[in-house]
Motif scaffolding. Structure first.
Motif, PDB file in Angstrom:
ATOM      1  N   THR A   1       0.805  -1.218   0.000  1.00  0.00           N
ATOM      2  CA  THR A   1       0.000   0.000   0.000  1.00  0.00           C
ATOM      3  C   THR A   1       0.837   1.268   0.000  1.00  0.00           C
ATOM      4  N   TRP A   2       1.604   1.463   1.061  1.00  0.00           N
ATOM      5  CA  TRP A   2       2.316   2.726   1.213  1.00  0.00           C
ATOM      6  C   TRP A   2       3.518   2.866   0.284  1.00  0.00           C
ATOM      7  N   GLY A   3       4.218   1.776   0.030  1.00  0.00           N
ATOM      8  CA  GLY A   3       5.355   1.855  -0.887  1.00  0.00           C
ATOM      9  C   GLY A   3       4.928   2.316  -2.261  1.00  0.00           C
ATOM     10  N   LYS A   4       3.872   1.714  -2.772  1.00  0.00           N
ATOM     11  CA  LYS A   4       3.365   2.109  -4.090  1.00  0.00           C
ATOM     12  C   LYS A   4       2.824   3.537  -4.064  1.00  0.00           C
ATOM     13  N   HIS A   5       2.080   3.874  -3.023  1.00  0.00           N
ATOM     14  CA  HIS A   5       1.498   5.212  -2.882  1.00  0.00           C
ATOM     15  C   HIS A   5       2.587   6.295  -2.872  1.00  0.00           C
TER      16      HIS A   5
ATOM     17  N   ASN B   1      11.625   3.973  -3.767  1.00  0.00           N
ATOM     18  CA  ASN B   1      12.415   2.852  -4.273  1.00  0.00           C
ATOM     19  C   ASN B   1      13.379   2.332  -3.211  1.00  0.00           C
ATOM     20  N   LEU B   2      13.391   3.003  -2.043  1.00  0.00           N
ATOM     21  CA  LEU B   2      14.226   2.573  -0.929  1.00  0.00           C
ATOM     22  C   LEU B   2      13.441   2.739   0.363  1.00  0.00           C
ATOM     23  N   ILE B   3      13.377   1.684   1.153  1.00  0.00           N
ATOM     24  CA  ILE B   3      12.753   1.767   2.471  1.00  0.00           C
ATOM     25  C   ILE B   3      13.864   1.754   3.507  1.00  0.00           C
ATOM     26  N   LEU B   4      13.923   2.830   4.275  1.00  0.00           N
ATOM     27  CA  LEU B   4      14.924   2.968   5.323  1.00  0.00           C
ATOM     28  C   LEU B   4      14.242   2.749   6.664  1.00  0.00           C
TER      29      LEU B   4
ATOM     30  N   ALA C   1      14.814  -1.448  -2.384  1.00  0.00           N
ATOM     31  CA  ALA C   1      16.055  -1.563  -1.636  1.00  0.00           C
ATOM     32  C   ALA C   1      15.668  -1.322  -0.183  1.00  0.00           C
ATOM     33  N   VAL C   2      16.274  -2.041   0.741  1.00  0.00           N
ATOM     34  CA  VAL C   2      15.948  -1.897   2.161  1.00  0.00           C
ATOM     35  C   VAL C   2      17.238  -1.666   2.934  1.00  0.00           C
ATOM     36  N   ARG C   3      17.212  -0.663   3.807  1.00  0.00           N
ATOM     37  CA  ARG C   3      18.353  -0.377   4.675  1.00  0.00           C
ATOM     38  C   ARG C   3      17.864  -0.359   6.122  1.00  0.00           C
TER      39      ARG C   3
ATOM     40  N   GLN D   1      17.542   8.080  -5.200  1.00  0.00           N
ATOM     41  CA  GLN D   1      16.857   7.368  -4.127  1.00  0.00           C
ATOM     42  C   GLN D   1      15.612   8.135  -3.685  1.00  0.00           C
ATOM     43  N   LYS D   2      14.469   7.459  -3.751  1.00  0.00           N
ATOM     44  CA  LYS D   2      13.213   7.998  -3.244  1.00  0.00           C
ATOM     45  C   LYS D   2      12.977   7.276  -1.926  1.00  0.00           C
ATOM     46  N   ILE D   3      13.270   7.955  -0.834  1.00  0.00           N
ATOM     47  CA  ILE D   3      13.401   7.316   0.471  1.00  0.00           C
ATOM     48  C   ILE D   3      12.099   7.345   1.264  1.00  0.00           C
TER      49      ILE D   3
END
Length: 166
Positions: free
Chosen positions: A23-27, A31-34, A62-64, A82-84
């Motif tokens: 849901t939220w990633g697409k919204h 492209n990167l979840i920190l 990508a996950v950090r 990076q769209k964080i």
């Protein structure tokens, strides 16, 4: 050089899970979840926590996993590509990021479960005095803080909710 491209910041006690990815990633078009969380980055169960969260990301992002301090120290080195999406599990950590110079303008509050000493202000959000103080610090720094469990819901100001639920 411009600052980091932070597209979304969310508080979710569960951190990275399927709803975030789907849901939220697409919204947010991230492209990167920190995951900015000391325990997930460096705690005794960090490897276990990270494995589960990476699986939840489904390879789409990508996950950090950074501690709060490391996030403050390195966020300004982020690539412009990076769209964080910053993910924390409590408002105190987000307030620490903001006070440390991380350019967060909006904080989405999703899930803060009820625990002893907390009071429920929304279906999925319970707060205590420490949480309220953290939200107040963020608002003082210009951060909009809203409760919104899914993108199709109307965002509601968290401090207004806290006042009406008092």
């Amino acid at each position: 050089m411009t600052g980091p491209q932070i597209v979304w910041t969310r508080i979710d006690e569960r951190l990275l899970h399927g709803q975030i990815r789907i849901t939220w990633g697409k919204h947010s078009e991230a492209n990167l979840i920190l995951v900015a969380n000391d325990e997930a980055a460096e705690g005794p169960n960090a490897a276990f926590m990270q494995a589960g969260m990476k699986a939840s990301a489904g390879g789409e992002y990508a996950v950090r996993f950074f501690s709060i301090q490391k996030t403050i120290d390195v966020i300004h080195k982020a690539s412009p590509k990076q769209k964080i999406f910053i993910l924390c599990n409590n408002p105190t950590d987000v307030a620490r990021l903001v006070e440390g110079g991380v350019p967060i303008t909006h904080c989405n509050v999703g899930n803060m479960h009820y625990h002893d000493g907390k009071r429920q202000i929304a279906k999925t959000v319970s707060v205590d005095k420490t949480d309220i103080l953290a939200f107040e610090k963020m608002v003082e720094k210009g951060v909009t803080c809203t409760v919104q469990n899914t993108p199709d819901q109307t965002p509601i100001n968290v401090l207004e909710l806290a006042k009406t639920a008092a």
